[in-house]
Design an enzyme around this catalytic site. Structure first.
Site, PDB file in Angstrom:
ATOM      1  N   HIS A 351       0.852  -1.184   0.000  1.00 15.21           N
ATOM      2  CA  HIS A 351       0.000   0.000   0.000  1.00 15.21           C
ATOM      3  C   HIS A 351       0.889   1.234   0.000  1.00 15.21           C
ATOM      4  O   HIS A 351       1.933   1.255   0.655  1.00 15.21           O
ATOM      5  CB  HIS A 351      -0.912   0.012   1.239  1.00 15.21           C
ATOM      6  CG  HIS A 351      -2.080   0.936   1.118  1.00 15.21           C
ATOM      7  ND1 HIS A 351      -1.971   2.294   1.291  1.00 15.21           N
ATOM      8  CD2 HIS A 351      -3.386   0.685   0.832  1.00 15.21           C
ATOM      9  CE1 HIS A 351      -3.170   2.842   1.122  1.00 15.21           C
ATOM     10  NE2 HIS A 351      -4.040   1.897   0.844  1.00 15.21           N
ATOM     11  N   ASP A 407      -7.808  -4.577   0.461  1.00  8.75           N
ATOM     12  CA  ASP A 407      -8.329  -5.128  -0.793  1.00  8.75           C
ATOM     13  C   ASP A 407      -8.315  -6.649  -0.789  1.00  8.75           C
ATOM     14  O   ASP A 407      -9.182  -7.292  -1.390  1.00  8.75           O
ATOM     15  CB  ASP A 407      -7.497  -4.623  -1.981  1.00  8.75           C
ATOM     16  CG  ASP A 407      -7.615  -3.121  -2.157  1.00  8.75           C
ATOM     17  OD1 ASP A 407      -8.621  -2.563  -1.695  1.00  8.75           O
ATOM     18  OD2 ASP A 407      -6.707  -2.521  -2.754  1.00  8.75           O
TER      19      ASP A 407
END
Length: 464
Positions: A351, A407
């Site tokens: 990320h 996610d």
């Protein structure tokens, strides 16, 4: 860009040393930055506030002599190049705070963990927009106002149903939001012939309520159209989470005709997780449009467009589909090797913000447990868990601080609730819309300042 900064010498005169040339202060990171331009030997002093310098202050750094006019010096002053806004602050906000090193998210003055434990989505939506948790009466009023605005105007449903059923979700949603705006053009500044929102809190609040109700309803309409099922009108007394399930006809108790309590509870938690994430790409896209003083639905359309990309919210869809392509746990080691060889992009891992574990993951894992989903019943989850297991100890990932993000697990929570992968991103974006509207509302309370980035021209300049 490197050549430009080779010509500059930076010295922190007092306060925090932002270039690591000493011990950082433990207090407020304010001070002054002294810049010596080796091209001219001139020295410039730039204020540091909260470890931040104002980019416009660098426009005073110029190689032009004293005979140049102030305008010429300004126009040819130093620029800051930052592709992708990797280290550029575009606004000030008191809405969401994220610490990527500590793995912390804070909405206003409440931590995500606290809100997940004690509150529902409507509490969080109210907190993000108006800065405080609602009283019982304020929450009831908020709920009633959203439900009252969730009935689509004439033409919206027809617009969505004009799309092929297999069209990517964001296209009918964008069209539906456009049709919603067209049904009441008096809320659009260029139609009204005047500015309608800047410094007008009542109009802004009405815009927030209408825009959020619109995207929730349009998402439900899109879901119904994709599956050729009847759209159910919202219950005027139900919560926004109950109503989107009702409108979609998803998770309904056949005995009562109302959404199942577990579905409502889990979706409330999911929407809290996705309600805001600071200045994401989709939020920034919405803010970019909002800075022109456009109407709130126009800002949501921009955000929905940005969210469809695979490097942003679309990663949720792609993570799930990639797990399906991988097939079984036995194929994961080769996938990991392909990732390290840069032959394969692994969605759901790493990320841009988090260098620790994504703080949303633990809550998503808890939801999966409540929904009784495990790797034995869901092959895609088995693949994801194996990726997580291997990558968590592989030096390639650990040395780069690449950790699992929301996610990876978020798609499984949605699918465990019965939602197909093609609507998952839309459901997440419906939640994120409340954060986008909170940022737009904050912008409308400040002086107008259109977002207009600069560029560095690399072509051939013709003439003198």
């Amino acid at each position: 860009m490197a050549a430009i900064f080779d010509s500059l010498i930076f010295i922190v005169s007092k306060g925090l040393n932002t270039f690591g040339l000493g011990t950082p202060s433990t207090g407020k990171s304010d001070g002054e930055l002294t810049v010596v331009d080796s091209r001219t030997s001139k020295s410039y002093t730039i204020p540091i506030t909260d470890n931040t310098v104002n980019a416009i202050d660098f426009r005073h750094i110029s190689t032009l002599g004293l005979t140049a006019s102030p305008l010429e010096r300004y126009e040819h002053g130093m620029r800051i190049q930052d592709p992708g806004f990797r280290n550029t602050i575009v606004c000030e906000s008191s809405i969401t705070y994220i610490d990527g090193l500590k793995g912390k998210i804070q909405y206003r003055d409440r931590t995500l963990d606290e809100l997940m434990e004690h509150n529902d989505f409507e509490d969080v939506a109210f907190l993000l927009i108006w800065g405080q948790l609602p009283s019982a009466a304020a929450k009831e009023s908020f709920r009633l106002k959203l439900a009252a605005r969730a009935n689509p105007p004439a033409g919206v449903e027809e617009t969505i149903r004009s799309f092929p059923r297999d069209a990517p979700y964001h296209l009918p949603i964008i069209a539906g939001l456009s049709a919603w705006a067209a049904a009441n053009p008096s809320t659009i500044p260029i139609f009204a012939g005047k500015e309608l929102y800047l410094g007008k809190p009542e109009a802004v609040d009405e815009g927030v309520l209408t825009a959020f109700a619109a995207i929730v309803t349009v998402t439900a309409l899109t879901y119904c159209h994709q599956r050729d099922r009847k759209f159910t009108r919202p219950d005027p007394n139900a919560s926004v989470v109950e109503n989107i399930l009702r409108m979609m006809g998803a998770g309904i108790d056949e005995t009562t005709g109302r959404p199942l309590d577990k579905m409502v509870r889990i979706l409330n938690k999911l929407w809290i997780i996705y309600a805001d994430h600071e200045m994401t790409n989709s939020t920034a896209a919405a803010m970019h449009v909002g800075s022109t003083l456009a109407d709130p639905l126009a800002t949501l359309i921009a955000g929905a467009s940005a969210g469809s990309g695979p490097l942003h919210a679309g990663a949720i869809d792609l993570a799930y589909k990639n797990f399906q392509r991988i097939g079984t746990k036995a194929n994961v080691p080769q996938v990991i090797e392909d990732v390290k060889a840069k032959k394969y992009r692994l969605f759901g891992y790493g990320h841009r913000i988090y260098k620790a574990i994504d703080p949303r993951v633990k809550h998503l894992r808890k939801m999966l447990g409540e929904l009784q989903v495990d790797e034995h019943t869901t092959p895609e989850l088995a693949v994801a868990m194996e990726i997580d297991r291997i990558a968590a100890t592989d030096p390639y990932f650990t040395s780069r601080n690449l950790n699992v993000n929301a996610d990876l697990y978020g798609c499984f929570v949605f699918s465990a609730m019965g939602f197909e992968s093609d609507i998952i991103t839309a459901l997440m974006l419906s939640a994120r819309a409340i954060g986008g509207m909170a940022h737009w509302r904050e912008m409308m309370g400040k002086p107008a300042n259109i977002w207009r980035p600069l560029q560095r021209f690399t072509g051939e300049v013709i003439g003198p």
